[in-house]
Scaffold this motif. Sequence first.
Motif, short mmCIF file in Angstrom:
data_model
loop_
_atom_site.label_atom_id
_atom_site.label_comp_id
_atom_site.label_asym_id
_atom_site.label_seq_id
_atom_site.Cartn_x
_atom_site.Cartn_y
_atom_site.Cartn_z
N SER A 249 -49.25 70.31 62.77
CA SER A 249 -47.91 69.97 63.23
C SER A 249 -47.88 68.56 63.83
CB SER A 249 -47.43 71.00 64.26
OG SER A 249 -46.17 70.65 64.78
N VAL A 250 -48.88 68.24 64.65
CA VAL A 250 -48.93 66.92 65.29
C VAL A 250 -49.11 65.82 64.25
CG1 VAL A 250 -50.28 65.47 66.85
CG2 VAL A 250 -49.72 67.83 67.49
N GLY A 254 -46.30 63.52 65.17
CA GLY A 254 -46.86 62.40 65.93
C GLY A 254 -46.81 62.56 67.44
N ARG A 255 -46.25 63.68 67.91
CA ARG A 255 -46.11 63.88 69.35
C ARG A 255 -46.31 65.35 69.69
NH1 ARG A 255 -42.68 59.77 67.97
NH2 ARG A 255 -42.63 57.97 69.38
N LEU A 256 -46.79 65.60 70.91
CA LEU A 256 -47.03 66.98 71.35
C LEU A 256 -46.74 67.12 72.83
CD1 LEU A 256 -48.14 69.88 70.93
CD2 LEU A 256 -50.43 68.95 71.39
N ALA A 275 -58.30 68.59 72.93
CA ALA A 275 -58.72 68.93 71.57
C ALA A 275 -57.86 68.23 70.53
CB ALA A 275 -58.67 70.44 71.38
N VAL A 276 -56.55 68.20 70.75
CA VAL A 276 -55.66 67.56 69.78
C VAL A 276 -55.89 66.05 69.78
CG1 VAL A 276 -53.24 67.04 69.27
CG2 VAL A 276 -53.93 69.38 69.82
N TYR A 282 -55.45 59.41 65.56
CA TYR A 282 -54.79 58.35 64.79
C TYR A 282 -53.41 58.76 64.28
CZ TYR A 282 -59.22 55.95 65.09
OH TYR A 282 -60.35 55.32 65.57
N HIS A 283 -53.03 60.00 64.51
CA HIS A 283 -51.69 60.45 64.15
C HIS A 283 -50.73 60.44 65.34
CE1 HIS A 283 -52.67 61.89 60.06
NE2 HIS A 283 -53.85 62.18 60.58
N LEU A 284 -51.29 60.36 66.55
CA LEU A 284 -50.45 60.44 67.75
C LEU A 284 -49.70 59.14 67.99
CD1 LEU A 284 -52.86 62.34 70.17
CD2 LEU A 284 -50.62 63.15 69.39
#
Length: 324
Positions: A249-250, A254-256, A275-276, A282-284
């Motif tokens: 999902s992230v 791009g955000r959590l 962990a995320v 590199y996706h955040l």
Amino acid sequence: MTQLTIAKAITSGLRQAMEKDPKVVLMGEDIGKLGGVFRVTEGLQKDFGEDRVMDTPLAEAGIVGTAIGMALRGYRPVVEIQFDGFVYPAFDHIVSQVAKMRARSLGTITLPMVIRIPVGGGIGAVEHHSESNEAYFAHTAGLRVVAVSNAQDAYWGIQQAIETDDPVIFYEPKRRYWDKGDIDESGPSHGLYDAAVVREGSLCTLAAYGPMVKTCMQAAQAAAEEGTELEVIDLRSLSPLDLDTVVASVEKTGRLVVVHEASTFLGLGAEIAAAVTQRAFYHLEAPVLRVGGYNLPYPPSRLEEEFLPDLDRVLDAVDRSLKF
């Protein structure tokens, strides 16, 4: 499809398990004639007898200790802890014996037992009745920890937990007991330890469990009315954690933002954030943010609405994430 409250879904799930396996027994304070303080076991002693639905003394250490012995003799006991804050007298049994027996015996001995715990606040209760102590047990190797948020998961989850050979801590969101939902009697929607995407979105992921799933769904609905599409994940299992679903999902949003009632200090959100960040760095597009209770003892009931995360606090975290 059948529609039941979460409480009655658990009742029905317990009934199914007891009809299927005569070794399933229930133990707890006032669970027999009264049916429990939340009436979750209502009618079960009448139908299955006092030998299988046992009212116990007010002694959590004795209840869990007895259940350990019964599990060793081939039974599948289901223990009810009346309120979350009452579990501590049994803490030593749970972390020293229940969690360790299988490893101690190199896998030759299992303890197939379920410890049901109504969890969280929001019911105007007094001290020790509104705690979120899941981090203690999720941190303890050897325990499975599950937190349901809806009737479907409650009905099937309690049956899946009872069938598990490992001990399961089964958290039930007490302020959501009366929420109704559809139950698909043909089978469970997910495996017991799988997370579920309960709302699709594109701009930010909200991850929650237990009572906070409904809060996050309400926040996502409010955000959608302003054009912000949020994805909501019901973690469902806290140990093991289904991080694959969260990371996927992230990678999309791009955000959590992780939401739970327990204090954010050393809570489940901290583990998920770490962990995320490791797996999806590199996706955040923004740091992982957490929304939770404050690092304080649970307050008196008049102040609990100030303590518990609500729609506004969740949306504030989303706004902060989107500004990065």
